[in-house]
Scaffold this motif. Structure first.
Motif, PDB file in Angstrom:
ATOM      1  N   GLU A  85       0.784  -1.050  -0.327  1.00 13.53           N
ATOM      2  CA  GLU A  85       0.352   0.083  -0.514  1.00 13.53           C
ATOM      3  C   GLU A  85       0.910   1.351   0.397  1.00 13.53           C
ATOM      4  OE1 GLU A  85      -2.675  -0.189   3.273  1.00 13.53           O
ATOM      5  OE2 GLU A  85      -4.115  -2.082   2.838  1.00 13.53           O
ATOM      6  N   SER A  86       0.256   2.289  -0.430  1.00  8.57           N
ATOM      7  CA  SER A  86       0.928   3.723  -0.547  1.00  8.57           C
ATOM      8  C   SER A  86       1.877   4.344   0.735  1.00  8.57           C
ATOM      9  CB  SER A  86       0.028   4.650  -0.615  1.00  8.57           C
ATOM     10  OG  SER A  86      -0.100   4.511  -2.355  1.00  8.57           O
ATOM     11  N   CYS A 119       3.482   2.433   2.911  1.00  6.30           N
ATOM     12  CA  CYS A 119       4.665   0.906   3.324  1.00  6.30           C
ATOM     13  C   CYS A 119       5.883   1.302   3.486  1.00  6.30           C
ATOM     14  CB  CYS A 119       3.644  -0.131   2.971  1.00  6.30           C
ATOM     15  SG  CYS A 119       4.308  -0.181   1.400  1.00  6.30           S
TER      16      CYS A 119
END
Length: 636
Positions: free
Chosen positions: A416-417, A419
């Motif tokens: 995910e963005s 991470c």
């Protein structure tokens, strides 16, 4: 160059010392000659005034001839002094200015753009704010600082030589003064020196106070101007986005807000500058018309000196005041010099501080990275890696016990963005400051980092493709071949052009074309270790496939680590996987698994039959059904 005097003398003690000292000595000699010419000027002025005063005297048999000769001599002396001596000194000092600035500019460029990435680390600022507007500091501040420093040094030389020559003449022409008989024949000289010694220092103190105010306002003005210019420069790079979002009003308001600081600072600066100009004009009048003529008035009244001696002495005192007042005359320039030198020194200190990045970042956080190398056969290895943010007590946001990338392996990095995908790539490349761990790189293998945002410098197309190598390192044919394979063959005939259709390549090429240009660089460089940080994000699906296929075909042994927005990596046009494994980052941990090749359509159809669909199938049963399906497909 971490302090003012170190910055000032660095050029004169560098490898260019012969050039620096030769120009300096010539300037000093011309300055001394100019000061001596000032004495001659005072004497010539006295002769001219004397010839005017005694024009009608009966003893003067050739009044007109004497007047014209003295006037011609004075004019000739002015031409020699101002056009010859001063003009030559101006040219030599300008040459010294140009050479010194070039030397400093080269030193800062080398220091900023070294293999240590000092320009990158210097802008991260550990504990203190990073220097703002480095471009303005390296160019404008260095230019103004060197010019101001040379002017300051020339003024000091002029004061010293004038004190010697003018003082010598005042003493030799000195006479007794009524009331100061105890001084003997040195009376008028002492009186002149006392007048200068009282008048100049007192007014210099006032000038220093006003100059300090000008210095502070100059520094603030430079910062305000730099912020405004930086925003305008940024606007040019995101002009399309502003237009597409109809954000002109927001951008305009931002510019107006930034300019308010400029306007207010400029207003205060103007008030102080006007006050200083008024003070300087009054000072010059009083010095030239009262203080200069005062010391000689007493002996003239008591008939100890004639008019010629009085005028000559007054002109000498005026010359002495003028030279000693040089500090007052250039105080605004000195204020600017100090402001510029502070900005240059801040850059020098920032560069010096980041020469050892780990020590630099340890001031504000944990930075204990260890980078070693190993036989390229073993590829890239990461051990006990923890990545954190600034601060000594921060919890790592990413932890990796051990992660190995084989030589020639293609790894798809997903998560995910936010991470930590990009942070991991930065850490591998030595561009993430905080954390700890060991990164073992394949020895002797060239690496290449391709980011999503591609910014192109103002150089020719061939230089764009050859980066980071020099154009001479690659033939035109090889560069043309790389462009063709990358899908930019239409630009081959423009290899030597810096602009096309009046635009630089950064404006000429679209986002997708810029990423194709990166492919051309990769094909030309042939890296063994390639990092793709959303490097194909601006391409359409077919473009992404072509992007990967070009690298796959031309860099067969490269280890590729790639970040993309897609949930699954692209496949070739024939359906073959480009990537061998997938690394998933979630909740601060990393899991690496082989990338399962997609099942053929026939197997998918068999698995989807009603008889095959059992909701209670275990993983072992699932794998068994897959084998059965593959076996049935082979039997067909």
């Amino acid at each position: 160059m971490r302090n003012f005097w170190g910055l000032m003398r660095a050029y004169w003690f560098s490898s260019s010392w012969k050039e620096a000292w030769t120009l300096t000595v010539v300037i000093a000699l011309l300055t001394a000659l100019s000061s001596k010419a000032g004495v001659w000027f005072a004497e010539a002025s006295g002769e001219l005034i004397n010839s005017i005063a005694f024009f009608h005297d009966a003893a003067n048999t050739t009044p007109l001839t004497s007047l014209l000769e003295n006037a011609a001599f004075l004019v000739g002396l002015v031409v020699i002094k101002d056009a010859g001596i001063t003009g030559s000194r101006t040219y030599i000092s300008a040459t010294l200015h140009r050479r010194w600035r070039a030397w400093l500019d080269n030193r800062f460029n080398e220091a900023l753009l070294d293999a240590n990435h000092s320009h990158f680390h210097a802008q991260h600022g550990a504990g203190t704010p990073a220097p703002d507007n480095i471009d303005q500091r390296v160019q404008e501040s260095i230019k103004d600082m060197t010019g101001g420093a040379i002017g300051l040094a020339m003024g000091v030389m002029a004061v010293a030589t004038s004190l010697y020559f003018v003082g010598q003449k005042l003493i030799s022409s000195s006479t007794e003064v009524a009331g100061l008989e105890f001084l003997g024949s040195y009376g008028s000289a002492v009186l002149a020196f006392v007048a200068v010694a009282v008048y100049v220092p007192l007014n210099t103190w006032i000038a220093v106070k006003l100059g300090g105010m000008l210095e502070q306002l100059s520094i603030r003005m430079q910062r305000a101007e730099g912020s405004y210019r930086g925003e305008l420069t940024t606007l040019l790079r995101r002009s399309f986005h502003v237009a597409a979002s109809r954000g002109e009003d927001v951008q305009k308001a931002m510019h107006e807000r930034l300019y308010v600081d400029i306007d207010q600072t400029w207003g205060r600066h103007n008030i102080v500058s006007a006050s200083y100009a008024s003070f300087e004009r009054v000072y010059n009048f009083v010095g030239a018309r009262i203080v200069a003529y005062g010391p000689g008035l007493i002996p003239f009244v008591h008939n100890r000196i004639d008019l010629k001696g009085y005028i000559t002495g007054a002109e000498l005192v005026n010359a002495l005041i003028s030279q000693c007042s040089w500090f007052i005359h250039v105080m605004p320039a000195i204020a600017t010099l100090r402001a510029n030198s502070k900005r240059v020194i801040e850059v020098a200190v920032a560069i010096e501080n980041v020469q050892k990045p780990d020590e630099f970042y340890r001031r504000t956080g944990r930075s204990e990275f260890r980078r070693t190398s190993q036989n390229p056969v073993f590829g890239l290895t990461i051990q006990n890696l923890e990545l954190a943010h600034e601060g000594h007590d921060t919890t790592p946001f990413l932890a990796i016990d051990q992660l190995r990338f084989r030589r020639g392996e293609w790894i798809f990095l997903r998560g995910e963005s936010g991470c930590g995908k990009t942070s991991l790539l930065k850490a591998i490349n030595g561009l993430w400051p905080y954390g700890r761990g060991t990164i073992v790189l394949p020895e002797g293998v060239k690496s290449f980092y391709a980011a999503q945002d591609v910014r192109l410098p103002q150089v020719s197309l061939k230089e764009q493709v050859c980066l980071p190598d020099a154009p001479k390192d690659h033939s035109d044919a090889r560069v043309a071949a790389a462009l063709h394979k990358a899908g930019l063959g239409e630009f081959i005939e423009h290899l030597g052009d810096v602009t096309r259709q009046g635009k630089g390549w950064d404006q000429q090429l679209s986002g997708g074309q810029k990423q194709k240009l990166v492919v051309a660089r990769i094909l030309l460089q042939q890296p063994g270790l390639l990092f793709l940080d959303e490097a194909s994000a601006a391409l359409d699906p077919e473009g992404k496939i072509a992007f990967h296929q070009a690298i796959k075909d031309n860099c067969p042994n490269a280890t590729v680590v790639s970040i993309m927005h897609e949930a699954t990596p692209p496949r070739s046009a024939s359906g073959t996987e480009f990537y061998d494994s997938v690394v998933t980052i979630a909740d601060g941990t990393v899991i690496k698994k082989p990338l399962q090749p997609p099942l053929p359509a026939e197997i998918t159809e068999i698995l989807n039959r009603p008889a095959m669909r059992q909701p209670t199938r275990s993983p072992a049963m699932e794998e068994g059904w897959r084998r059965i399906a593959r076996l049935r497909l082979k039997q067909k």
